[in-house]
Write a protein that holds these residues in place. Structure first.
Motif, PDB file in Angstrom:
ATOM      1  N   THR A  52       0.855  -1.461   0.105  1.00  0.00           N
ATOM      2  CA  THR A  52      -0.119  -0.079   0.026  1.00  0.00           C
ATOM      3  C   THR A  52       0.381   1.326  -0.014  1.00  0.00           C
ATOM      4  O   THR A  52       0.000   2.693  -1.335  1.00  0.00           O
ATOM      5  CB  THR A  52      -0.845   0.229   1.359  1.00  0.00           C
ATOM      6  N   CYS A  53       2.069   1.115   0.824  1.00  0.00           N
ATOM      7  CA  CYS A  53       3.039   2.189   0.632  1.00  0.00           C
ATOM      8  C   CYS A  53       3.812   2.488  -0.513  1.00  0.00           C
ATOM      9  O   CYS A  53       3.531   3.912  -0.852  1.00  0.00           O
ATOM     10  CB  CYS A  53       4.243   2.121   1.970  1.00  0.00           C
ATOM     11  N   ILE A  54       3.759   1.786  -1.301  1.00  0.00           N
ATOM     12  CA  ILE A  54       4.751   1.731  -2.849  1.00  0.00           C
ATOM     13  C   ILE A  54       3.199   2.515  -3.964  1.00  0.00           C
ATOM     14  O   ILE A  54       3.431   3.371  -4.412  1.00  0.00           O
ATOM     15  CB  ILE A  54       5.287   0.159  -3.379  1.00  0.00           C
ATOM     16  N   TRP A  55       2.054   2.049  -3.601  1.00  0.00           N
ATOM     17  CA  TRP A  55       1.257   2.437  -4.346  1.00  0.00           C
ATOM     18  C   TRP A  55       0.792   3.653  -3.800  1.00  0.00           C
ATOM     19  O   TRP A  55       0.695   4.264  -4.847  1.00  0.00           O
ATOM     20  CB  TRP A  55      -0.540   1.890  -3.890  1.00  0.00           C
ATOM     21  N   ASP A  56       0.776   4.151  -2.587  1.00  0.00           N
ATOM     22  CA  ASP A  56       0.796   5.638  -1.967  1.00  0.00           C
ATOM     23  C   ASP A  56       1.962   6.638  -2.764  1.00  0.00           C
ATOM     24  O   ASP A  56       1.404   7.666  -3.339  1.00  0.00           O
ATOM     25  CB  ASP A  56       0.536   5.986  -1.011  1.00  0.00           C
ATOM     26  N   PHE A  57       3.428   5.750  -3.216  1.00  0.00           N
ATOM     27  CA  PHE A  57       3.808   6.563  -3.607  1.00  0.00           C
ATOM     28  C   PHE A  57       3.894   6.738  -4.447  1.00  0.00           C
ATOM     29  O   PHE A  57       3.631   8.512  -5.116  1.00  0.00           O
ATOM     30  CB  PHE A  57       5.924   5.690  -3.058  1.00  0.00           C
ATOM     31  N   VAL A  58       3.612   5.922  -5.291  1.00  0.00           N
ATOM     32  CA  VAL A  58       3.035   6.400  -7.385  1.00  0.00           C
ATOM     33  C   VAL A  58       1.949   7.380  -7.263  1.00  0.00           C
ATOM     34  O   VAL A  58       2.004   8.482  -7.496  1.00  0.00           O
ATOM     35  CB  VAL A  58       3.229   5.071  -7.722  1.00  0.00           C
ATOM     36  N   ASP A  59       0.907   7.506  -6.713  1.00  0.00           N
ATOM     37  CA  ASP A  59      -0.138   8.067  -6.445  1.00  0.00           C
ATOM     38  C   ASP A  59       0.333   9.762  -6.050  1.00  0.00           C
ATOM     39  O   ASP A  59      -0.151  10.205  -6.427  1.00  0.00           O
ATOM     40  CB  ASP A  59      -1.214   7.492  -5.678  1.00  0.00           C
ATOM     41  N   SER A  60       1.164   9.421  -5.443  1.00  0.00           N
ATOM     42  CA  SER A  60       1.200  10.479  -4.923  1.00  0.00           C
ATOM     43  C   SER A  60       2.700  11.829  -5.726  1.00  0.00           C
ATOM     44  O   SER A  60       1.909  12.786  -5.930  1.00  0.00           O
ATOM     45  CB  SER A  60       1.952  10.607  -3.337  1.00  0.00           C
ATOM     46  N   LEU A  61       2.989  11.007  -6.559  1.00  0.00           N
ATOM     47  CA  LEU A  61       3.615  11.154  -8.086  1.00  0.00           C
ATOM     48  C   LEU A  61       2.887  12.784  -9.021  1.00  0.00           C
ATOM     49  O   LEU A  61       4.016  13.268  -9.735  1.00  0.00           O
ATOM     50  CB  LEU A  61       4.757  10.883  -8.641  1.00  0.00           C
ATOM     51  N   CYS A  62       2.104  11.512  -8.989  1.00  0.00           N
ATOM     52  CA  CYS A  62       1.090  12.696  -9.944  1.00  0.00           C
ATOM     53  C   CYS A  62       0.559  14.204  -9.592  1.00  0.00           C
ATOM     54  O   CYS A  62       0.129  15.043 -10.363  1.00  0.00           O
ATOM     55  CB  CYS A  62      -0.509  11.684 -10.140  1.00  0.00           C
ATOM     56  N   ASP A  63       0.853  13.978  -8.022  1.00  0.00           N
ATOM     57  CA  ASP A  63       0.581  15.365  -7.546  1.00  0.00           C
ATOM     58  C   ASP A  63       1.779  16.181  -7.272  1.00  0.00           C
ATOM     59  O   ASP A  63       1.775  17.512  -6.850  1.00  0.00           O
ATOM     60  CB  ASP A  63      -0.754  14.827  -5.961  1.00  0.00           C
ATOM     61  N   LEU A  64       2.459  15.653  -7.313  1.00  0.00           N
ATOM     62  CA  LEU A  64       3.931  16.171  -6.701  1.00  0.00           C
ATOM     63  C   LEU A  64       4.589  17.638  -7.789  1.00  0.00           C
ATOM     64  O   LEU A  64       4.349  17.547  -9.050  1.00  0.00           O
ATOM     65  CB  LEU A  64       4.834  14.962  -6.873  1.00  0.00           C
ATOM     66  N   PRO A  65       4.630  18.722  -6.793  1.00  0.00           N
ATOM     67  CA  PRO A  65       4.938  19.705  -7.444  1.00  0.00           C
ATOM     68  C   PRO A  65       6.317  19.549  -8.169  1.00  0.00           C
ATOM     69  O   PRO A  65       7.099  18.234  -7.645  1.00  0.00           O
ATOM     70  CB  PRO A  65       5.147  20.683  -6.966  1.00  0.00           C
TER      71      PRO A  65
END
Length: 151
Positions: free
Chosen positions: A50-63
């Motif tokens: 879940t942590c790894i999925w959250d990381f990849v998802d957070s890349l989409c919103d990362l400035p």
């Protein structure tokens, strides 16, 4: 409103796979965990997927801010170093020897610092995705002005 970074499924899966590999080795675990925490991804050892999925998802919103890009470059350096350590481990094992944990950690540190010194900095999160996938395959994306004979 900030721009959303689009990462296709193939690249997202490659990132997940490599981060999972980085977390699996003792020599790269600490650096990877610090980079994930710096990117504000909550690391849960009991629920790593879940942590790894959250990381990849957070890349989409990362400035595309320098502080985030520096941490992403650190993660790319870890991916490159892990690739080189495992490549060297395979060469050593084919000769009938074994790479010690201490030797693997020293080689990892050396290759990580080599990548940080020689690679170009990513200009955006999407640029980092390509650099990270290349680093995980053992490639350093050098700047155009890089001269390997000059040190």
């Amino acid at each position: 409103m900030s721009e959303i970074n689009y990462i296709d499924a193939k690249r997202a899966q490659a990132i997940r796979k490599e981060v999972r590999r980085l977390l699996a080795h003792d020599y790269s675990y600490g650096y990877t965990r610090v980079a994930l925490l710096s990117l504000e991804v909550e690391y849960r050892p009991d629920d790593e997927s879940t942590c790894i999925w959250d990381f990849v998802d957070s890349l989409c919103d990362l400035p595309d801010e320098p502080s985030y890009l520096d941490e992403l470059q650190e993660l790319a350096a870890c991916a490159y170093a892990e690739n080189r350590v495992e490549f060297q481990r395979g060469k050593i094992e084919r000769k009938g020897y074994k790479l010690s944990d201490h030797g693997a950690a020293n080689l990892f540190e050396h290759k990580r610092s080599e990548y940080m010194a020689e690679s170009r900095s990513p200009e955006s999160v999407l640029d980092w995705v390509d650099l990270f996938i290349g680093a995980a395959r053992g490639r350093i994306s050098r700047p155009f002005s890089f001269n390997p004979t000059r040190r």
